[in-house]
Write an enzyme that holds these catalytic residues in place. Structure first.
Site, PDB file in Angstrom:
ATOM      1  N   ASP A   1       0.867  -1.191   0.000  1.00  0.00           N
ATOM      2  CA  ASP A   1       0.000   0.000   0.000  1.00  0.00           C
ATOM      3  C   ASP A   1       0.887   1.219   0.000  1.00  0.00           C
ATOM      4  O   ASP A   1       1.716   1.391   0.887  1.00  0.00           O
ATOM      5  CB  ASP A   1      -0.868   0.056   1.266  1.00  0.00           C
ATOM      6  CG  ASP A   1      -1.841  -1.105   1.357  1.00  0.00           C
ATOM      7  OD1 ASP A   1      -2.203  -1.668   0.313  1.00  0.00           O
ATOM      8  OD2 ASP A   1      -2.233  -1.433   2.490  1.00  0.00           O
TER       9      ASP A   1
ATOM     10  N   GLY B   1       0.227   6.759   2.996  1.00  0.00           N
ATOM     11  CA  GLY B   1       0.496   6.797   4.433  1.00  0.00           C
ATOM     12  C   GLY B   1       1.704   5.990   4.875  1.00  0.00           C
ATOM     13  O   GLY B   1       1.730   5.434   5.954  1.00  0.00           O
ATOM     14  N   GLN B   2       2.677   5.889   3.995  1.00  0.00           N
ATOM     15  CA  GLN B   2       3.844   5.070   4.327  1.00  0.00           C
ATOM     16  C   GLN B   2       5.098   5.928   4.325  1.00  0.00           C
ATOM     17  O   GLN B   2       6.175   5.447   3.983  1.00  0.00           O
ATOM     18  CB  GLN B   2       4.009   3.944   3.305  1.00  0.00           C
ATOM     19  CG  GLN B   2       2.840   3.005   3.228  1.00  0.00           C
ATOM     20  CD  GLN B   2       3.024   1.772   4.091  1.00  0.00           C
ATOM     21  OE1 GLN B   2       4.105   1.526   4.622  1.00  0.00           O
ATOM     22  NE2 GLN B   2       1.975   0.999   4.252  1.00  0.00           N
ATOM     23  N   ARG B   3       4.939   7.202   4.659  1.00  0.00           N
ATOM     24  CA  ARG B   3       6.085   8.099   4.564  1.00  0.00           C
ATOM     25  C   ARG B   3       7.253   7.640   5.419  1.00  0.00           C
ATOM     26  O   ARG B   3       8.411   7.824   5.070  1.00  0.00           O
ATOM     27  CB  ARG B   3       5.668   9.521   4.930  1.00  0.00           C
ATOM     28  CG  ARG B   3       4.928  10.108   3.772  1.00  0.00           C
ATOM     29  CD  ARG B   3       4.219  11.395   3.975  1.00  0.00           C
ATOM     30  NE  ARG B   3       3.097  11.434   3.054  1.00  0.00           N
ATOM     31  CZ  ARG B   3       3.208  11.662   1.756  1.00  0.00           C
ATOM     32  NH1 ARG B   3       4.383  11.915   1.224  1.00  0.00           N
ATOM     33  NH2 ARG B   3       2.156  11.634   0.986  1.00  0.00           N
TER      34      ARG B   3
ATOM     35  N   ILE C   1       8.386   4.777   5.812  1.00  0.00           N
ATOM     36  CA  ILE C   1       9.264   3.779   5.194  1.00  0.00           C
ATOM     37  C   ILE C   1       9.845   4.243   3.861  1.00  0.00           C
ATOM     38  O   ILE C   1      10.530   3.504   3.187  1.00  0.00           O
ATOM     39  CB  ILE C   1       8.560   2.407   5.007  1.00  0.00           C
ATOM     40  CG1 ILE C   1       7.473   2.482   3.943  1.00  0.00           C
ATOM     41  CG2 ILE C   1       8.038   1.885   6.327  1.00  0.00           C
ATOM     42  CD1 ILE C   1       7.143   1.099   3.367  1.00  0.00           C
TER      43      ILE C   1
END
Ligand code: G3D
Ligand code: MG
Length: 184
Positions: A67, A70-72, A74
């Site tokens: 996904d 909203g994975q800033r 990583i």
């Protein structure tokens, strides 16, 4: 039989490992699509601890799936998964207009990544079985896809649920596998 086993026969060289990156917002339909692609012949799934990144290996293919929204946190690790990508597959929920802007921004971010420069892009306009879905061309217009000029790209209408359009998209993928590794 999974689509990947059909596609394996379409590959130009049987020994070549094709690396695909399958991305999209949560709820876009990636997991459902993955099931259509690999069916029973996924030989190996590695959930990456703490990252929500799935690596799926199926004889001759390697898919990294996660996904993208909203994975800033990583983002510094993205690089490890982008290297040597042959084709980028981006999945969009065509019925979720409220998130077109969000998914468009995430896609723009991706296309800015140096490691993905020039990598062919297939966009799955997913969930076409829903009457509320935007068509592939509405989606292309809404997301200003015509501004993409630095790579081959294609929008494919599909339903990961019914598998309609999925094979057509993957045929495009096979035709556009880049051979940067060889050429560079
Ligand atoms: P993700 O892995 O990108 O987060 P999923 O998305 O594959 O988990 O799909 C999210 C939800 O959308 C699921 O519903 C799934 O069944 C549904 N979905 C995926 N593809 C399609 C499609 O082509 N058409 C329709 N109608 N639904 C689809 P649930 O209810 O299980 O959350
Ligand atoms: Mg999922």
């Amino acid at each position: 039989m999974g689509l990947l086993s059909i596609l394996r026969r379409l590959k130009q060289s049987p020994d070549q490992e094709v690396r695909l990156l399958l991305l999209g917002l949560d709820n876009a339909g990636k997991t459902t699509l993955l099931k259509q692609l690999a069916a029973e012949d996924i030989s190996h799934i590695t959930p990456t601890q703490g990252f929500n990144i799935k690596s799926v290996q199926s004889d001759g293919f390697k898919l990294n799936v996660w996904d993208i929204g909203g994975q800033r946190r990583i983002r510094p690790y993205w690089k490890n998964y982008f290297e040597n990508t042959d084709v980028l597959i981006y999945v969009i929920d065509s019925s979720d207009r409220k998130r077109f802007e969000e998914t468009s921004m995430e896609l723009a971010d991706l296309l800015d990544q140096e490691d993905l420069a020039g990598v062919p892009l297939l966009i799955f306009a997913n969930k076409q079985d829903l009457t509320t879905a935007s068509t592939a061309s509405e989606l292309a217009e809404g997301l200003h896809l015509h501004t993409i000029r630095d790579r081959m790209w294609q929008v494919q209408a599909c339903s990961a649920l019914t598998a309609e359009g999925v094979q057509d998209g993957m045929i495009w993928v096979c035709r556009n596998i880049s051979f940067r590794k060889k050429n560079s």
